[in-house]
Scaffold this motif. Sequence first.
Motif, PDB file in Angstrom:
ATOM      1  N   TYR A  86       0.828  -1.206   0.000  1.00 17.24           N
ATOM      2  CA  TYR A  86       0.000   0.000   0.000  1.00 17.24           C
ATOM      3  C   TYR A  86       0.865   1.258   0.000  1.00 17.24           C
ATOM      4  O   TYR A  86       0.607   2.199  -0.758  1.00 17.24           O
ATOM      5  N   ILE A  87       1.885   1.265   0.825  1.00 20.64           N
ATOM      6  CA  ILE A  87       2.782   2.423   0.888  1.00 20.64           C
ATOM      7  C   ILE A  87       3.515   2.603  -0.438  1.00 20.64           C
ATOM      8  O   ILE A  87       3.655   3.729  -0.939  1.00 20.64           O
ATOM      9  N   ALA A  88       3.971   1.499  -1.024  1.00 21.29           N
ATOM     10  CA  ALA A  88       4.680   1.594  -2.314  1.00 21.29           C
ATOM     11  C   ALA A  88       3.758   2.125  -3.408  1.00 21.29           C
ATOM     12  O   ALA A  88       4.157   2.994  -4.194  1.00 21.29           O
ATOM     13  N   LEU A  89       2.543   1.624  -3.475  1.00 27.70           N
ATOM     14  CA  LEU A  89       1.602   2.095  -4.490  1.00 27.70           C
ATOM     15  C   LEU A  89       1.250   3.569  -4.285  1.00 27.70           C
ATOM     16  O   LEU A  89       1.162   4.332  -5.249  1.00 27.70           O
ATOM     17  N   TYR A  90       1.062   3.960  -3.057  1.00 27.04           N
ATOM     18  CA  TYR A  90       0.738   5.354  -2.782  1.00 27.04           C
ATOM     19  C   TYR A  90       1.921   6.256  -3.138  1.00 27.04           C
ATOM     20  O   TYR A  90       1.739   7.355  -3.666  1.00 27.04           O
ATOM     21  N   ALA A  91       3.155   5.794  -2.860  1.00 29.98           N
ATOM     22  CA  ALA A  91       4.344   6.582  -3.212  1.00 29.98           C
ATOM     23  C   ALA A  91       4.459   6.740  -4.724  1.00 29.98           C
ATOM     24  O   ALA A  91       4.776   7.834  -5.213  1.00 29.98           O
ATOM     25  N   ILE A  92       4.197   5.673  -5.466  1.00 22.82           N
ATOM     26  CA  ILE A  92       4.235   5.759  -6.932  1.00 22.82           C
ATOM     27  C   ILE A  92       3.185   6.747  -7.427  1.00 22.82           C
ATOM     28  O   ILE A  92       3.446   7.569  -8.310  1.00 22.82           O
ATOM     29  N   LEU A  93       2.003   6.684  -6.838  1.00 25.86           N
ATOM     30  CA  LEU A  93       0.934   7.607  -7.211  1.00 25.86           C
ATOM     31  C   LEU A  93       1.329   9.055  -6.932  1.00 25.86           C
ATOM     32  O   LEU A  93       1.144   9.935  -7.778  1.00 25.86           O
ATOM     33  N   MET A  94       1.894   9.299  -5.769  1.00 23.36           N
ATOM     34  CA  MET A  94       2.295  10.661  -5.400  1.00 23.36           C
ATOM     35  C   MET A  94       3.424  11.170  -6.300  1.00 23.36           C
ATOM     36  O   MET A  94       3.350  12.297  -6.804  1.00 23.36           O
ATOM     37  N   ILE A  95       4.446  10.365  -6.497  1.00 26.08           N
ATOM     38  CA  ILE A  95       5.577  10.779  -7.325  1.00 26.08           C
ATOM     39  C   ILE A  95       5.112  11.031  -8.759  1.00 26.08           C
ATOM     40  O   ILE A  95       5.494  12.027  -9.383  1.00 26.08           O
ATOM     41  N   GLY A  96       4.285  10.134  -9.276  1.00 27.38           N
ATOM     42  CA  GLY A  96       3.757  10.307 -10.625  1.00 27.38           C
ATOM     43  C   GLY A  96       2.953  11.587 -10.774  1.00 27.38           C
ATOM     44  O   GLY A  96       3.064  12.293 -11.778  1.00 27.38           O
ATOM     45  N   GLY A  97       2.138  11.895  -9.787  1.00 29.53           N
ATOM     46  CA  GLY A  97       1.347  13.122  -9.843  1.00 29.53           C
ATOM     47  C   GLY A  97       2.202  14.373  -9.784  1.00 29.53           C
ATOM     48  O   GLY A  97       1.972  15.336 -10.520  1.00 29.53           O
ATOM     49  N   VAL A  98       3.224  14.359  -8.935  1.00 28.83           N
ATOM     50  CA  VAL A  98       4.112  15.523  -8.832  1.00 28.83           C
ATOM     51  C   VAL A  98       4.925  15.694 -10.107  1.00 28.83           C
ATOM     52  O   VAL A  98       5.073  16.805 -10.619  1.00 28.83           O
ATOM     53  N   VAL A  99       5.445  14.577 -10.646  1.00 27.31           N
ATOM     54  CA  VAL A  99       6.225  14.669 -11.888  1.00 27.31           C
ATOM     55  C   VAL A  99       5.339  15.152 -13.044  1.00 27.31           C
ATOM     56  O   VAL A  99       5.760  15.988 -13.846  1.00 27.31           O
ATOM     57  N   ALA A 100       4.132  14.640 -13.127  1.00 24.04           N
ATOM     58  CA  ALA A 100       3.254  15.002 -14.247  1.00 24.04           C
ATOM     59  C   ALA A 100       2.732  16.425 -14.131  1.00 24.04           C
ATOM     60  O   ALA A 100       2.809  17.191 -15.088  1.00 24.04           O
ATOM     61  N   PHE A 101       2.186  16.780 -12.986  1.00 27.94           N
ATOM     62  CA  PHE A 101       1.537  18.081 -12.848  1.00 27.94           C
ATOM     63  C   PHE A 101       2.452  19.167 -12.297  1.00 27.94           C
ATOM     64  O   PHE A 101       2.160  20.340 -12.414  1.00 27.94           O
ATOM     65  N   GLY A 102       3.541  18.776 -11.654  1.00 33.48           N
ATOM     66  CA  GLY A 102       4.481  19.745 -11.119  1.00 33.48           C
ATOM     67  C   GLY A 102       4.069  20.346  -9.798  1.00 33.48           C
ATOM     68  O   GLY A 102       4.728  21.253  -9.299  1.00 33.48           O
ATOM     69  N   ASN A 103       2.974  19.870  -9.199  1.00 37.07           N
ATOM     70  CA  ASN A 103       2.524  20.377  -7.901  1.00 37.07           C
ATOM     71  C   ASN A 103       1.694  19.304  -7.204  1.00 37.07           C
ATOM     72  O   ASN A 103       1.519  18.211  -7.727  1.00 37.07           O
ATOM     73  N   MET A 104       1.166  19.642  -6.051  1.00 38.27           N
ATOM     74  CA  MET A 104       0.386  18.683  -5.268  1.00 38.27           C
ATOM     75  C   MET A 104      -1.121  18.973  -5.341  1.00 38.27           C
ATOM     76  O   MET A 104      -1.881  18.486  -4.525  1.00 38.27           O
ATOM     77  N   ASP A 105      -1.542  19.754  -6.312  1.00 41.95           N
ATOM     78  CA  ASP A 105      -2.963  20.099  -6.418  1.00 41.95           C
ATOM     79  C   ASP A 105      -3.834  18.869  -6.659  1.00 41.95           C
ATOM     80  O   ASP A 105      -4.965  18.805  -6.184  1.00 41.95           O
ATOM     81  N   PHE A 106      -3.304  17.907  -7.397  1.00 45.97           N
ATOM     82  CA  PHE A 106      -4.083  16.694  -7.683  1.00 45.97           C
ATOM     83  C   PHE A 106      -4.425  15.966  -6.392  1.00 45.97           C
ATOM     84  O   PHE A 106      -5.475  15.343  -6.273  1.00 45.97           O
ATOM     85  N   LEU A 107      -3.526  16.050  -5.405  1.00 44.55           N
ATOM     86  CA  LEU A 107      -3.766  15.375  -4.133  1.00 44.55           C
ATOM     87  C   LEU A 107      -4.934  16.017  -3.389  1.00 44.55           C
ATOM     88  O   LEU A 107      -5.770  15.303  -2.814  1.00 44.55           O
ATOM     89  N   SER A 108      -5.020  17.333  -3.416  1.00 45.33           N
ATOM     90  CA  SER A 108      -6.152  17.996  -2.753  1.00 45.33           C
ATOM     91  C   SER A 108      -7.462  17.648  -3.456  1.00 45.33           C
ATOM     92  O   SER A 108      -8.511  17.562  -2.819  1.00 45.33           O
ATOM     93  N   LEU A 109      -7.401  17.405  -4.751  1.00 41.97           N
ATOM     94  CA  LEU A 109      -8.597  16.992  -5.478  1.00 41.97           C
ATOM     95  C   LEU A 109      -8.982  15.561  -5.099  1.00 41.97           C
ATOM     96  O   LEU A 109     -10.159  15.266  -4.897  1.00 41.97           O
ATOM     97  N   MET A 110      -7.974  14.676  -5.006  1.00 40.09           N
ATOM     98  CA  MET A 110      -8.243  13.288  -4.636  1.00 40.09           C
ATOM     99  C   MET A 110      -8.798  13.170  -3.220  1.00 40.09           C
ATOM    100  O   MET A 110      -9.623  12.311  -2.936  1.00 40.09           O
ATOM    101  N   MET A 111      -8.317  14.025  -2.329  1.00 40.09           N
ATOM    102  CA  MET A 111      -8.726  13.944  -0.929  1.00 40.09           C
ATOM    103  C   MET A 111      -9.928  14.838  -0.615  1.00 40.09           C
ATOM    104  O   MET A 111     -10.334  14.936   0.535  1.00 40.09           O
ATOM    105  N   SER A 112     -10.475  15.481  -1.629  1.00 42.76           N
ATOM    106  CA  SER A 112     -11.644  16.367  -1.482  1.00 42.76           C
ATOM    107  C   SER A 112     -11.388  17.498  -0.489  1.00 42.76           C
ATOM    108  O   SER A 112     -12.272  17.857   0.293  1.00 42.76           O
ATOM    109  N   THR A 113     -10.186  18.051  -0.514  1.00 41.16           N
ATOM    110  CA  THR A 113      -9.866  19.167   0.376  1.00 41.16           C
ATOM    111  C   THR A 113      -9.674  20.465  -0.392  1.00 41.16           C
ATOM    112  O   THR A 113      -9.290  21.468   0.187  1.00 41.16           O
ATOM    113  N   SER A 114      -9.947  20.443  -1.680  1.00 42.30           N
ATOM    114  CA  SER A 114      -9.776  21.637  -2.499  1.00 42.30           C
ATOM    115  C   SER A 114     -10.875  22.648  -2.202  1.00 42.30           C
ATOM    116  O   SER A 114     -12.034  22.287  -1.992  1.00 42.30           O
TER     117      SER A 114
END
Length: 173
Positions: A86-114
């Motif tokens: 679970y930790i490895a998959l979440y790390a891949i997801l986070m790294i991929g999102g940061v590399v692709a989008f260049g920020n952590m905005d996608f995470l706030s969208l995924m966690m419904s905190t935007s």
Amino acid sequence: MLTFVFVGAGTLAQSSGALSVIVAIAAFIGLIAFLVLLIRLMIGWAPAAAMSVRDDKQRIFEGWGITRGRSWPLFGTYLVTFLIGYIALYAILMIGGVVAFGNMDFLSLMMSTSDDPVALMTEMTEAIQRPRVMLPLVIFTIIYAFATILWYVHVWGIGAYMTKLDAKEKGTI
């Protein structure tokens, strides 16, 4: 079924304060018991699949016998395997999102905190059409898929190992 139990408990709990506390405690204990039952079923049935393949015959409940006395070590093994995966998959997801989008905005969208999810979704929809964003997303999606398969193989391997241990104890290998 579990939903009906909790809805019924909530309806009963509205009648009085003391009853609501008792119902809440009973529902919590019932939920914990349900989770323990699910984990015990997983531990008992996991080797059954590998035994069915090994023996070319359905072995649904035979896995319980080989897990008897080994439940806690198996639980620990599954727990560590699930947590690491679970930790490895979440790390891949986070790294991929940061590399692709260049920020952590996608995470706030995924966690419904935007604060403004519609604007963020519109911005991400426009960004995903650019090759600079699309290429890393494709690459990390492939990496994520391979990591998921690797995680599942490790989980299935625990039951397969128990089957091999069973065959070794019976002297068939």
